[in-house]
Each structure stands twice: as C-alpha cells, then as structure tokens.
Design a protein around this motif. Sequence first.
Motif, PDB file in Angstrom:
ATOM      1  N   ASP A  16     -13.634  27.370  28.433  1.00  0.00           N
ATOM      2  CA  ASP A  16     -13.373  27.650  29.850  1.00  0.00           C
ATOM      3  C   ASP A  16     -14.012  26.595  30.745  1.00  0.00           C
ATOM      4  O   ASP A  16     -13.395  26.115  31.710  1.00  0.00           O
ATOM      5  N   TYR A  17     -15.240  26.234  30.439  1.00  0.00           N
ATOM      6  CA  TYR A  17     -15.942  25.281  31.301  1.00  0.00           C
ATOM      7  C   TYR A  17     -15.464  23.852  31.098  1.00  0.00           C
ATOM      8  O   TYR A  17     -15.480  23.044  32.041  1.00  0.00           O
ATOM      9  N   ILE A  18     -15.018  23.527  29.896  1.00  0.00           N
ATOM     10  CA  ILE A  18     -14.397  22.206  29.709  1.00  0.00           C
ATOM     11  C   ILE A  18     -13.174  22.085  30.606  1.00  0.00           C
ATOM     12  O   ILE A  18     -12.984  21.087  31.308  1.00  0.00           O
ATOM     13  N   GLY A  19     -12.342  23.126  30.593  1.00  0.00           N
ATOM     14  CA  GLY A  19     -11.169  23.123  31.463  1.00  0.00           C
ATOM     15  C   GLY A  19     -11.545  23.074  32.933  1.00  0.00           C
ATOM     16  O   GLY A  19     -10.941  22.349  33.728  1.00  0.00           O
ATOM     17  N   ALA A  20     -12.586  23.832  33.297  1.00  0.00           N
ATOM     18  CA  ALA A  20     -13.000  23.888  34.705  1.00  0.00           C
ATOM     19  C   ALA A  20     -13.579  22.564  35.187  1.00  0.00           C
ATOM     20  O   ALA A  20     -13.595  22.298  36.389  1.00  0.00           O
ATOM     21  N   SER A  21     -14.049  21.735  34.269  1.00  0.00           N
ATOM     22  CA  SER A  21     -14.696  20.486  34.673  1.00  0.00           C
ATOM     23  C   SER A  21     -13.717  19.421  35.150  1.00  0.00           C
ATOM     24  O   SER A  21     -14.134  18.417  35.736  1.00  0.00           O
ATOM     25  N   ILE A  71     -18.062  15.696  38.769  1.00  0.00           N
ATOM     26  CA  ILE A  71     -19.163  16.621  38.534  1.00  0.00           C
ATOM     27  C   ILE A  71     -18.675  18.037  38.800  1.00  0.00           C
ATOM     28  O   ILE A  71     -17.923  18.282  39.753  1.00  0.00           O
ATOM     29  N   LEU A  72     -19.049  18.947  37.924  1.00  0.00           N
ATOM     30  CA  LEU A  72     -18.801  20.375  38.093  1.00  0.00           C
ATOM     31  C   LEU A  72     -20.144  21.048  38.296  1.00  0.00           C
ATOM     32  O   LEU A  72     -21.097  20.789  37.551  1.00  0.00           O
ATOM     33  N   THR A  73     -20.249  21.890  39.311  1.00  0.00           N
ATOM     34  CA  THR A  73     -21.423  22.741  39.490  1.00  0.00           C
ATOM     35  C   THR A  73     -20.945  24.184  39.584  1.00  0.00           C
ATOM     36  O   THR A  73     -20.017  24.490  40.337  1.00  0.00           O
ATOM     37  N   ALA A  74     -21.573  25.078  38.812  1.00  0.00           N
ATOM     38  CA  ALA A  74     -21.092  26.458  38.725  1.00  0.00           C
ATOM     39  C   ALA A  74     -22.272  27.419  38.669  1.00  0.00           C
ATOM     40  O   ALA A  74     -23.219  27.213  37.901  1.00  0.00           O
ATOM     41  N   MET A  75     -22.218  28.449  39.478  1.00  0.00           N
ATOM     42  CA  MET A  75     -23.264  29.473  39.473  1.00  0.00           C
ATOM     43  C   MET A  75     -23.124  30.346  38.233  1.00  0.00           C
ATOM     44  O   MET A  75     -22.026  30.819  37.910  1.00  0.00           O
ATOM     45  N   ASP A  76     -24.254  30.597  37.563  1.00  0.00           N
ATOM     46  CA  ASP A  76     -24.286  31.470  36.391  1.00  0.00           C
ATOM     47  C   ASP A  76     -24.789  32.869  36.724  1.00  0.00           C
ATOM     48  O   ASP A  76     -24.223  33.865  36.285  1.00  0.00           O
ATOM     49  N   CYS A 130     -27.783  27.898  37.507  1.00  0.00           N
ATOM     50  CA  CYS A 130     -26.453  27.306  37.477  1.00  0.00           C
ATOM     51  C   CYS A 130     -26.313  26.359  36.289  1.00  0.00           C
ATOM     52  O   CYS A 130     -27.287  26.012  35.618  1.00  0.00           O
ATOM     53  N   ARG A 131     -25.086  25.943  36.057  1.00  0.00           N
ATOM     54  CA  ARG A 131     -24.779  24.943  35.033  1.00  0.00           C
ATOM     55  C   ARG A 131     -23.843  23.908  35.626  1.00  0.00           C
ATOM     56  O   ARG A 131     -23.289  24.104  36.706  1.00  0.00           O
ATOM     57  N   GLY A 132     -23.626  22.825  34.867  1.00  0.00           N
ATOM     58  CA  GLY A 132     -22.699  21.823  35.357  1.00  0.00           C
ATOM     59  C   GLY A 132     -22.288  20.846  34.278  1.00  0.00           C
ATOM     60  O   GLY A 132     -22.754  20.899  33.129  1.00  0.00           O
ATOM     61  N   HIS A 133     -21.422  19.950  34.666  1.00  0.00           N
ATOM     62  CA  HIS A 133     -20.876  18.939  33.764  1.00  0.00           C
ATOM     63  C   HIS A 133     -20.660  17.656  34.549  1.00  0.00           C
ATOM     64  O   HIS A 133     -20.272  17.686  35.722  1.00  0.00           O
ATOM     65  N   ILE A 134     -20.925  16.524  33.897  1.00  0.00           N
ATOM     66  CA  ILE A 134     -20.774  15.212  34.541  1.00  0.00           C
ATOM     67  C   ILE A 134     -19.945  14.295  33.658  1.00  0.00           C
ATOM     68  O   ILE A 134     -20.073  14.314  32.422  1.00  0.00           O
ATOM     69  N   ARG A 135     -19.091  13.498  34.306  1.00  0.00           N
ATOM     70  CA  ARG A 135     -18.504  12.311  33.688  1.00  0.00           C
ATOM     71  C   ARG A 135     -18.925  11.119  34.535  1.00  0.00           C
ATOM     72  O   ARG A 135     -18.753  11.138  35.767  1.00  0.00           O
TER      73      ARG A 135
END
Length: 601
Positions: free
Chosen positions: A398-403, A116-121, A102-107
């Motif tokens: 895409d993932y910036i928007g999804a975060s 936090i975004l968590t996404a299955m790859d 998986c991947r993710g993003h944090i502020r």
Amino acid sequence: MLDKAPNRKLADLLETFGKALAADDIEAATALFEEDCYWRDLVAFTWNIRTMEGRPAIRRMLESQLAKTKPGRWRVSEKDDATEKNGVLEGWFTFETEVARCRGHIRARNGRIRTILTAMDELKGHEEPAGVRRPNGHPEPQGAGRPARSWSERRAEEERELGHSRQPYVLIIGGGQGALALGARLRQLDVPTIIVEKNPRPGDSWRVRYKSLCLHDPVWYDHMPYIPFPANWPVYSPKDKIGDWLEMYAKVMELNFWGSTLCRSAKFDETAKEWTVIVERDGKEIVLKPKQLVFATGQASRAIVPEFPGQDIFKGEQQHSSRHPGPDGYVDKKTVVIGSNTSAHDICGALAELGADVTMVQRSPTLVVGIDTLHELATGILYSEKAVAAGIDVEKADYIGASMPYRLMGAEQKPIYDDIRKRDAVFNKKLTDAGFVLDWGDDETGLFMKYMRRGAGYYIDIGASQMIIDGSIKHKYGQVVRLTEDAVVLEDGTALSADLVVYATGFGSMNGWVADIVDQATADKVGRVWGLGSGTTNDPGPWEGEPRNMWKPTQQEALWFHGGNLHQSRHNSLFLALQLKARMEGIPTPVYGLQEVHHKR
C-alpha cells in the motif's frame, strides 16, 4: 545497519533535511529538492491529502504548516534497507510531529529529493489498543457490592445506548466495505460511531448483485483492516463470499451497524457544530446528532440511467445493471445490454453461457485486459503470493503505491500497458475484428489511470471477450437513438429486438447522495467527487493531483466522503479515522489546501 552505503546516504539526507526544518530554514529545506519535485502528504503536515508539485508549492506549504507541525526525529526505517539503483536513492523513514508518529518514503538523485511521501501513523496519546496495549478481556469491576460487568454486558449496554441516550460522534451513511473499514478504524480509536445501511445485513450490497459477480482484483489487494482473508480464500472473491465475510467482520469488530435503516435527511447546525440526521429504523423515526457525517455510499451506488425516446412505450423490461438479478429468468428472452464495461460484460457473459440471445451495444471505446495478464504484469508486482514471499506484505505494498505521485503515475503505468498490448496482441486483433473498439486511455496509460480519473471505461476479461469473438455475445457499436415497443434502435437504423434492456451505463458522483439527503446547495458546495482533473475523457481539469474530495476535508465542514475499491477503503480509512479522532479530541487540525470546487457534478 546504517554503515551500508545507501542507508548512510539516506540518513545524511534526512539529517540535513531535519535540521533545516528544525531551524525553520525553509529555503534550505526546499533547496534539497530537485526543480521537478513532488511532496505527497497524507495528513502529517497538511491535515489533508495533498500533493505539492515543484519547489514553490513545497515552499508555500512549509511557510503555512511548518511551525504548526514541528517535525523531528527523522530516522531511516529499521525495517527496510535503503536502495540505490540507476542513480536513484530510495528508502523508508520515520519521523514525528508535535502530535503524531509518522512514516515516509524518499526518492532522491544526486543528493536532491525527487519525491517524498509523509504519512501519519498514529496520534500521540491516542494509540490503538493493539499488541502490548491490547485489552485483557476480564470482567470490569464495578465497585463494592456490585458485580463485575462482562465484555458482552458492556457491549450490550453500548448497543442499547448509542444513538438513543448517547449520541455518536461519527455517523457513516452506507454499510459496504468502505464503511466497515472506517468503522473498524474508528472503533480502535474509541470514536463512538454508528453505520446506517438500507439493507438488512452487512454484505447485502454485494449479495443483491447479479449472481456471477466476482471481484476482478486479487485477494492480496482486497484485505480488510486488522483481519486479512485466510490463506485458502479464492484469488477472485465471489460476491456472496464477500458478503458473508463483511457480515462476519462487522460482528467480530463489534461495529454499531444499523441495518434496514434509511437516512431521510441531514442538516448541519453552524452554531452547535453538529448534524441533525433523521433516520428511519424498524419503521420508527430516530433523530441522531453526530458531530461528523461520512458518506460511504460507494462509487457504484448512484445509478445513471440515460433517457431515450420511447422508453415509456417499450413493452419489455428495463433495468439498470445494479438491479439485474442474474440470467436465470431471461434465458428465453432477447436481451440488449447498453454499455461495454465490467457489468455489461459480466451480464452478457452469464446470459450467453446459458444460450440466451444477448447483444452488447458499445457506445464508446473500452479498455480490455485479460485478468491473468493484468495480474502477472501489473497488480501482481505488489499484490501476489510472489510479492509476499519477497517480503512485500499488504501494508508495504500500500505504501509503495502511495509513494508515487499521481502526476508521475501515468508515465510509470504506460510501459506496463505497452507490454500488455504486446502480449495480448493476437487476442486483441480477434476482438477488434469482431467489431469491438478498444482503447488504452487517452494517453495510453491503461486501466488504473482510467479508474482513478473516471472510475469507468474498462473491462478485466474473465471470458466474455472470447464470447464476443465467437459470436455467442452479439455486438454492435454505435449510439442508441430510441426505443420502440419491442426494440432498441441505433443511429445507423439498426433495430435490435429486445424483451429486456439492461442499462450498464455506470454511476454518478457521490455528491448526488448529498443532494438527496442534505440539499442541492451543499452538494454543489462540496462539488464533484472522484477524478484527478487530468483533462482526459470524463475527468475535466484543472489538475487536482489527488482524487477529488475523497478521505479529506471538504468545503462543507464536518462532511466527508469515503470509498473506493477494497484496497483504497483499507488504506485510506486510517487517514480519515485519524482526522476524525483528532477533531474529537480537540487536537488542532490546521488544514492546508482545502479542496477547491471546479465542477459541481
């Protein structure tokens, strides 16, 4: 890399977070979040698409899912450095669960997580055959005394068998860009899939639309999975080029596309856990037995035609905008277009360009933004040649928007549309002086939020607004009360002479197709599709936090919805495909927060 201060801070935060989760210390994990916090999960923890808002919601999710997920190996991404600006630490990371990478993003602020975004790859053991895992393409040995089978022979055998001697695991109803994107993902995951489409060829759903139709989203926003548009592709794709591209895509990606195929009925067997779907292909009835059924019929497919007294006596022609062929046959006719969103403007503009007598009837305020202004101040930030040059490719965009959680997105969008209004103030004044009634959304958050909430209510201006200003498109604001033999009558008594009436009145919820193909009870069981529950116009509450029923499990087992614009179809097709693949392989998929139903239509 990790000696850089923001990276070090992010690594320390991830280490602390990961240790708390590994120790099953949910209180310690939730204490790492701000009080006003958001966790958006794309399948990784919830086997759903869901946003948890606030510490209590995050705690409840972890109490349900943590032991089932077993997350670990939290690492700062090697591809992107973390940043820190105005006290906000922001960065990308990777992690694993028991079954997935998986991947993710944090502020984060002051050491506490804001979003936090968590996404299955990908699923472990079921990775796509890409890169070093790609197939070699050689003929497949058959054993002693038997000739090897070529790639084309194996493909021909699949086409002969699937849907006849061998059943698909997934059946996708609808053959537009959403269906093709999902079909391509599923093929890479080795999930037997058939796409059924009423039109003969892939791309026909675009070809049959009015001839002036072009995408109003730029090319960088619209790529399909695996095969991006070439570098010389038009910024705004004409409909027929899109049609040809989709036809090519279906062939190159080797999708099992059944054109000229009508889906007559579908019924789910609760005991066998499979669907019985009756389709008509080439005049023959075929019974399919898929385990999973996906409606990819499109948001703009189930036409809404309002009922007005006098429609039965009107002597001219009446058509929904989705059936309008273009202006050529109506140059010498008087046309009244009821509606004031994208299709209405496009149809009126094409008629006016040929000198036809055309009137637009606007029944409610409409958001209008110039296409160049929109691209420069909004979409182009992530999707443009400039963004690509800055290292923001389509996946990263895409993932910036999804975060960004939807609850916060309006506040992010409003300043953009404040700037747009300032830039276009003179033009907008001319438009309102011509009688057009503008709005910017109930809370002035602009076009994207209108789209996510209701899928309508706006026009990206490519020239028709100037035609309203100069009078080549006539304009009236008000409600239609009836039709006569030769006119459309408004509530103020105005009678608009007409030979043709075009209903540019939008489209209904996708669960209407479920009512037609399955039954009304199942349509009501899954409920309304699309919208966030914002409580704004045409998007009734309560707050959902994610688009209703899209790309995730519904209240009807083994029934799914897929669609949206090309960007959404591309990005979310991955998460839907992973959910379907996991079910096919028998991987446990404990769904957290199954979509509740508050509205049936």
